[in-house]
Design a protein around this motif. Structure first.
Motif, PDB file in Angstrom:
ATOM      1  N   LYS A 173      -2.790   2.880  -7.774  1.00 34.93           N
ATOM      2  CA  LYS A 173      -2.087   1.839  -7.027  1.00 34.93           C
ATOM      3  C   LYS A 173      -3.080   0.974  -6.256  1.00 34.93           C
ATOM      4  O   LYS A 173      -4.123   1.438  -5.802  1.00 34.93           O
ATOM      5  CB  LYS A 173      -1.097   2.463  -6.036  1.00 34.93           C
ATOM      6  N   PHE A 174      -2.723  -0.307  -6.112  1.00 35.12           N
ATOM      7  CA  PHE A 174      -3.481  -1.231  -5.269  1.00 35.12           C
ATOM      8  C   PHE A 174      -2.489  -2.156  -4.594  1.00 35.12           C
ATOM      9  O   PHE A 174      -1.510  -2.569  -5.225  1.00 35.12           O
ATOM     10  CB  PHE A 174      -4.490  -2.043  -6.103  1.00 35.12           C
ATOM     11  N   PRO A 175      -2.657  -2.458  -3.298  1.00 36.34           N
ATOM     12  CA  PRO A 175      -3.782  -2.086  -2.437  1.00 36.34           C
ATOM     13  C   PRO A 175      -3.748  -0.618  -2.004  1.00 36.34           C
ATOM     14  O   PRO A 175      -2.751   0.074  -2.213  1.00 36.34           O
ATOM     15  CB  PRO A 175      -3.599  -3.011  -1.233  1.00 36.34           C
ATOM     16  N   THR A 176      -4.845  -0.192  -1.422  1.00 38.00           N
ATOM     17  CA  THR A 176      -4.961   1.164  -0.920  1.00 38.00           C
ATOM     18  C   THR A 176      -4.416   1.231   0.506  1.00 38.00           C
ATOM     19  O   THR A 176      -4.200   0.211   1.158  1.00 38.00           O
ATOM     20  CB  THR A 176      -6.422   1.607  -0.916  1.00 38.00           C
ATOM     21  N   PRO A 203       0.835  -1.198   0.000  1.00 38.24           N
ATOM     22  CA  PRO A 203       0.000   0.000   0.000  1.00 38.24           C
ATOM     23  C   PRO A 203       0.873   1.252   0.000  1.00 38.24           C
ATOM     24  O   PRO A 203       2.081   1.185   0.234  1.00 38.24           O
ATOM     25  CB  PRO A 203      -0.783  -0.121   1.312  1.00 38.24           C
ATOM     26  N   PHE A 231     -10.873   1.344 -10.657  1.00 36.80           N
ATOM     27  CA  PHE A 231      -9.958   1.084  -9.554  1.00 36.80           C
ATOM     28  C   PHE A 231     -10.774   0.757  -8.311  1.00 36.80           C
ATOM     29  O   PHE A 231     -11.999   0.906  -8.309  1.00 36.80           O
ATOM     30  CB  PHE A 231      -8.986   2.247  -9.316  1.00 36.80           C
ATOM     31  N   SER A 232     -10.125   0.267  -7.275  1.00 36.55           N
ATOM     32  CA  SER A 232     -10.824  -0.293  -6.122  1.00 36.55           C
ATOM     33  C   SER A 232     -10.686   0.595  -4.898  1.00 36.55           C
ATOM     34  O   SER A 232      -9.676   1.282  -4.710  1.00 36.55           O
ATOM     35  CB  SER A 232     -10.289  -1.695  -5.797  1.00 36.55           C
ATOM     36  N   SER A 244     -10.261   5.218   2.416  1.00 35.70           N
ATOM     37  CA  SER A 244      -9.132   4.690   1.659  1.00 35.70           C
ATOM     38  C   SER A 244      -8.426   5.808   0.926  1.00 35.70           C
ATOM     39  O   SER A 244      -9.069   6.692   0.347  1.00 35.70           O
ATOM     40  CB  SER A 244      -9.599   3.649   0.630  1.00 35.70           C
ATOM     41  N   VAL A 246      -6.194   6.378  -2.271  1.00 34.34           N
ATOM     42  CA  VAL A 246      -5.876   5.711  -3.523  1.00 34.34           C
ATOM     43  C   VAL A 246      -4.937   6.622  -4.311  1.00 34.34           C
ATOM     44  O   VAL A 246      -5.325   7.710  -4.735  1.00 34.34           O
ATOM     45  CB  VAL A 246      -7.139   5.403  -4.349  1.00 34.34           C
TER      46      VAL A 246
END
Length: 381
Positions: free
Chosen positions: A331-334, A30, A287-288, A320, A322
């Motif tokens: 980017k992932f993970p947050t 992250p 994106f998540s 989160s 991001v």
């Protein structure tokens, strides 16, 4: 007891360990821990919306919390060091869920507009200066007003208000320059347009309106192109079937074009629509975030000159961070930050302590608090 390891296996063991080590190194990480919780401030019951603004024109950013459960606004006046004065409470009408700030009577003093879902109206509180307000001016709307979007849509120098209604409509109210409004045109939208924004999306010099319509059967971003006279063209539909909930307009890739970023009620996803500056947009980039992304804010949250996203996740009780990649993806993970009390439905950002870095304010709808998260002085990605 002794164990024998034959020499021919030593190289295999070493290789296996090296592979495991490299695999661990290749795991995505992250972003850095860029924020720390600085303060937790009580507000009214059920904070549903947060707004960063300078209400008293003292050069320090303030916060307005719109509190749906006790029908109030809480005004938190900033001290400029990340702290805020004790909240000033303003009583409004039944079930407010969104606030906007503008100068409706052109006296140079900020005024407040707030919806009232339970009484089918919006209210305008004209500022008197010195943190005082006049009695509210009430304007009746259609059923269950949701979002209010400010702009001079007929280009007469007075602020107008677009109001979305729960049941598939947007109403225009044209400002008179006194804090009162005349009813304009009504437009069909998708139902449950909780969020909207205004910009000149097609570069014709007139303001347009983008709405996030989350109706299950016809969800989309509805883009209304403005004619400059207080009327709009038939809306275009973008990002269909993605169930957009919260929508912001921001130039995310530094190309001078205003893009759209939204949180979706489908798959806990977020999306960005990069603008072509002619009223059209490129295909969505996905994106998540966390569970139940419900509100978002954009800004430079790390030192790389690219705008990032912070999103309040109603179901996972956190927000989160991001971070953008140089190629335009995320980017992932947050990096996630817990919100005490849970159910964060509102988030906003601003430089609350003059550090030249954007900070975060996020509200717990369950605990009736606003948390202030200030940026750490970290200068590496």
């Amino acid at each position: 007891m002794h164990f024998l390891v034959f020499p021919q296996y030593l190289s295999m063991i070493a290789l296996h360990c090296a592979v495991l080590f490299l695999a661990a190194c290749d795991l995505p990480k992250p972003p850095p821990d860029l924020f720390y919780k600085y303060d937790v401030i009580p507000v009214g019951k059920g904070p549903a919306h947060l707004l960063t603004t300078d209400m008293d024109l003292d050069g320090e950013l303030d916060l307005i919390s719109t509190n749906a459960k006790d029908n109030t606004l809480t005004l938190l006046y900033g001290k400029g060091n990340g702290s805020f004065n004790s909240g000033v409470t303003i009583n409004v009408a039944l079930e407010p869920t969104m606030t906007a700030v503008g100068d409706f009577n052109r006296d140079g003093v900020p005024d407040i507009a707030v919806n009232a879902r339970g009484e089918e109206m919006f209210l305008v509180f004209l500022g008197k200066g010195n943190r005082k307000f006049r009695k509210p001016l009430r304007t009746r709307t259609g059923k269950v007003p949701l979002s209010i979007v400010l702009g001079d849509y007929n280009e007469d120098g007075n602020l107008d208000i677009a109001v979305t209604l729960t049941f598939s409509k947007m109403e225009l109210y044209l400002g008179t320059g006194s804090g009162r409004f005349n009813k304009g045109e009504t437009y069909l939208t998708g139902s449950r347009s909780f969020s909207g924004t205004t910009e000149d999306f097609n570069s014709d010099g007139h303001l347009d309106i983008a709405l996030a319509a989350s109706s299950s059967g016809a969800s989309s971003i509805r883009l209304f192109i403005g004619n400059g006279d207080g009327t709009f063209q038939k809306p275009k539909r973008l990002a269909e079937q993605l169930v957009p909930l919260a929508l912001v307009a921001s130039d995310m890739n530094n190309d001078g074009k205003v893009d759209l970023v939204f949180a979706a009620g489908q798959g806990d996803n977020m999306y960005i629509l990069n603008s072509n500056a002619d009223g059209s947009f490129k295909n969505p980039i996905t994106f998540s975030a966390g569970g139940g992304p419900f509100a978002l804010t954009t800004g430079h949250f790390n030192p790389d000159n690219l705008k990032d996203v912070a999103v309040a996740n109603s179901r996972s009780s956190n927000f989160s961070l991001v971070i953008r990649n140089p190629n335009g993806t995320f980017k992932f993970p947050t990096r996630n930050y817990v919100v005490e009390g849970g159910t964060p439905l509102a988030i906003t950002s601003g430089d609350y302590n003059h550090s030249n870095m954007k900070d975060i304010a996020v509200a717990s709808n369950a605990k009736n608090t606003v948390e202030i998260h200030l940026q750490r002085r970290i200068f590496t990605n």
